[in-house]
Design an enzyme around this catalytic site. Structure first.
Site, PDB file in Angstrom:
ATOM      1  N   ASN A  23       0.900  -1.326   0.047  1.00 49.10           N
ATOM      2  CA  ASN A  23       0.010  -0.148  -0.198  1.00 49.10           C
ATOM      3  C   ASN A  23       0.977   1.141   0.152  1.00 49.10           C
ATOM      4  O   ASN A  23       2.181   1.139   0.121  1.00 49.10           O
ATOM      5  CB  ASN A  23      -0.914  -0.154   1.267  1.00 49.10           C
ATOM      6  CG  ASN A  23      -0.234  -0.126   2.407  1.00 49.10           C
ATOM      7  OD1 ASN A  23       0.736   0.954   2.641  1.00 49.10           O
ATOM      8  ND2 ASN A  23      -0.550  -1.149   3.271  1.00 49.10           N
ATOM      9  N   ASP A  33       1.648  -8.806   1.468  1.00 54.23           N
ATOM     10  CA  ASP A  33       2.288  -7.729   1.934  1.00 54.23           C
ATOM     11  C   ASP A  33       2.717  -8.333   3.525  1.00 54.23           C
ATOM     12  O   ASP A  33       3.896  -8.206   3.716  1.00 54.23           O
ATOM     13  CB  ASP A  33       1.399  -6.412   2.224  1.00 54.23           C
ATOM     14  CG  ASP A  33       2.524  -5.311   2.390  1.00 54.23           C
ATOM     15  OD1 ASP A  33       3.781  -5.490   2.450  1.00 54.23           O
ATOM     16  OD2 ASP A  33       2.077  -4.334   2.720  1.00 54.23           O
ATOM     17  N   GLY A 119      -7.106  -8.865  -4.177  1.00 55.56           N
ATOM     18  CA  GLY A 119      -7.336  -9.601  -2.829  1.00 55.56           C
ATOM     19  C   GLY A 119      -7.998  -8.523  -2.207  1.00 55.56           C
ATOM     20  O   GLY A 119      -9.322  -8.036  -2.362  1.00 55.56           O
TER      21      GLY A 119
HETATM   22  N1  AR6 Z   1       1.322 -15.591  -1.972  1.00 54.72           N
HETATM   23  C1  AR6 Z   1       0.436 -15.460  -3.236  1.00 54.72           C
HETATM   24  N2  AR6 Z   1      -0.306 -14.812  -3.429  1.00 54.72           N
HETATM   25  C2  AR6 Z   1      -1.044 -14.563  -2.390  1.00 54.72           C
HETATM   26  C3  AR6 Z   1      -0.525 -14.620  -1.085  1.00 54.72           C
HETATM   27  C4  AR6 Z   1       0.607 -15.317  -0.715  1.00 54.72           C
HETATM   28  N3  AR6 Z   1       1.115 -15.509   0.261  1.00 54.72           N
HETATM   29  N4  AR6 Z   1      -1.446 -14.160  -0.035  1.00 54.72           N
HETATM   30  C5  AR6 Z   1      -2.412 -13.533  -0.777  1.00 54.72           C
HETATM   31  N5  AR6 Z   1      -2.338 -13.927  -2.199  1.00 54.72           N
HETATM   32  P1  AR6 Z   1      -3.573  -8.971  -1.436  1.00 54.72           P
HETATM   33  P2  AR6 Z   1      -4.014  -6.516  -2.784  1.00 54.72           P
HETATM   34  C6  AR6 Z   1      -3.161 -13.749  -3.265  1.00 54.72           C
HETATM   35  O1  AR6 Z   1      -4.864  -8.746  -0.412  1.00 54.72           O
HETATM   36  O2  AR6 Z   1      -5.543  -7.123  -3.361  1.00 54.72           O
HETATM   37  C7  AR6 Z   1      -2.438  -5.453   2.199  1.00 54.72           C
HETATM   38  O3  AR6 Z   1      -2.962  -5.254   3.535  1.00 54.72           O
HETATM   39  C8  AR6 Z   1      -4.503 -13.272  -2.885  1.00 54.72           C
HETATM   40  O4  AR6 Z   1      -5.345 -14.387  -3.031  1.00 54.72           O
HETATM   41  O5  AR6 Z   1      -2.325  -9.623  -0.958  1.00 54.72           O
HETATM   42  O6  AR6 Z   1      -3.233  -5.715  -3.847  1.00 54.72           O
HETATM   43  C9  AR6 Z   1      -1.486  -4.416   1.605  1.00 54.72           C
HETATM   44  O7  AR6 Z   1      -0.782  -3.817   2.960  1.00 54.72           O
HETATM   45  C10 AR6 Z   1      -4.884 -12.295  -4.058  1.00 54.72           C
HETATM   46  O8  AR6 Z   1      -5.288 -13.060  -5.201  1.00 54.72           O
HETATM   47  O9  AR6 Z   1      -3.283  -7.719  -2.309  1.00 54.72           O
HETATM   48  C11 AR6 Z   1      -2.552  -3.459   1.039  1.00 54.72           C
HETATM   49  O10 AR6 Z   1      -2.947  -2.658   2.071  1.00 54.72           O
HETATM   50  C12 AR6 Z   1      -3.589 -11.553  -4.324  1.00 54.72           C
HETATM   51  O11 AR6 Z   1      -2.573 -12.344  -3.921  1.00 54.72           O
HETATM   52  C13 AR6 Z   1      -3.526  -4.430   0.594  1.00 54.72           C
HETATM   53  O12 AR6 Z   1      -3.449  -5.728   1.090  1.00 54.72           O
HETATM   54  C14 AR6 Z   1      -3.628 -10.208  -4.113  1.00 54.72           C
HETATM   55  O13 AR6 Z   1      -3.959  -9.853  -2.638  1.00 54.72           O
HETATM   56  C15 AR6 Z   1      -3.097  -4.772  -0.896  1.00 54.72           C
HETATM   57  O14 AR6 Z   1      -4.168  -5.541  -1.430  1.00 54.72           O
END
Ligand code: AR6
Length: 165
Positions: A23, A33, A119
């Site tokens: 973020n 993250d 996500g």
């Molecule tokens: N490895 C691979 N993919 C993953 C993992 C992992 N360990 N964990 C989740 N995913 P997101 P965003 C998938 O929420 O939507 C945080 O708080 C997940 O299922 O990680 O860009 C940051 O600090 C989804 O398909 O990222 C920001 O505030 C994808 O990765 C915010 O979340 C992205 O999910 C960013 O949200």
């Protein structure tokens, strides 16, 4: 560039650089993250504070150490927060393009991406896949292998289907 699709955890990918779905504050969070900061250890946050005292704008990319992970670098990107009303698609595609540009600066030749914004930020899944695949395919880069990492089986199948068409 080869585009690979795997199912797994972004933090354990054997690549030069892993991409973090961060973020704007760049001080950690949930999802990818949280996993990256846990796996990389405190050096990742220290480097974020040192190199990005004011964080990063939506759509931009910047690197830090990967700390204890096997990758050399984390390339942090800030995807648009769809749920919060950021719906300009170019902010999402620029995350992929800017991450590849940072990889080129670093001399990284392999890079693993999560599905940015798909996500917690709530970008519609199918369009998040399209944005990832189309941008990775159309960006000029010295990176030899880009890997899209799907967290679960249904995401893997959807991305694989999109890549093979
Ligand atoms: N490895 C691979 N993919 C993953 C993992 C992992 N360990 N964990 C989740 N995913 P997101 P965003 C998938 O929420 O939507 C945080 O708080 C997940 O299922 O990680 O860009 C940051 O600090 C989804 O398909 O990222 C920001 O505030 C994808 O990765 C915010 O979340 C992205 O999910 C960013 O949200």
């Amino acid at each position: 560039m080869d585009l690979e699709v795997v199912q797994g955890d972004i933090t354990t990918q054997d690549v030069d650089a892993v991409v973090n779905a961060a973020n704007r504050a760049m001080r950690g969070g949930g999802g990818v993250d949280g996993a990256i900061h846990r796996a990389g250890g405190p050096e990742v946050l220290e480097d974020c504070r040192r190199r990005f005292p004011h964080g990063l704008a939506t759509g931009e990319a910047g690197w830090t150490t990967a700390g204890q992970m096997s990758a050399h670098w984390v390339i942090h990107v800030v995807g648009p927060n769809y749920r919060g009303g950021e719906r300009d698609r170019s902010l999402l595609t620029s995350c992929y393009a800017n991450a590849l540009a940072v990889a080129d600066e670093l001399g990284a030749t392999s890079i693993a991406f999560p599905l940015i914004s798909a996500g917690i930020y709530g970008w519609p899944f199918d369009d998040a896949v399209d944005a990832a695949v189309d941008t990775l395919r159309s960006t000029t880069t010295n990176v030899g292998t880009a890997r899209l990492v799907a967290f679960d089986a249904s995401a893997y199948e959807a991305i694989e289907r999109r890549v093979s068409t």
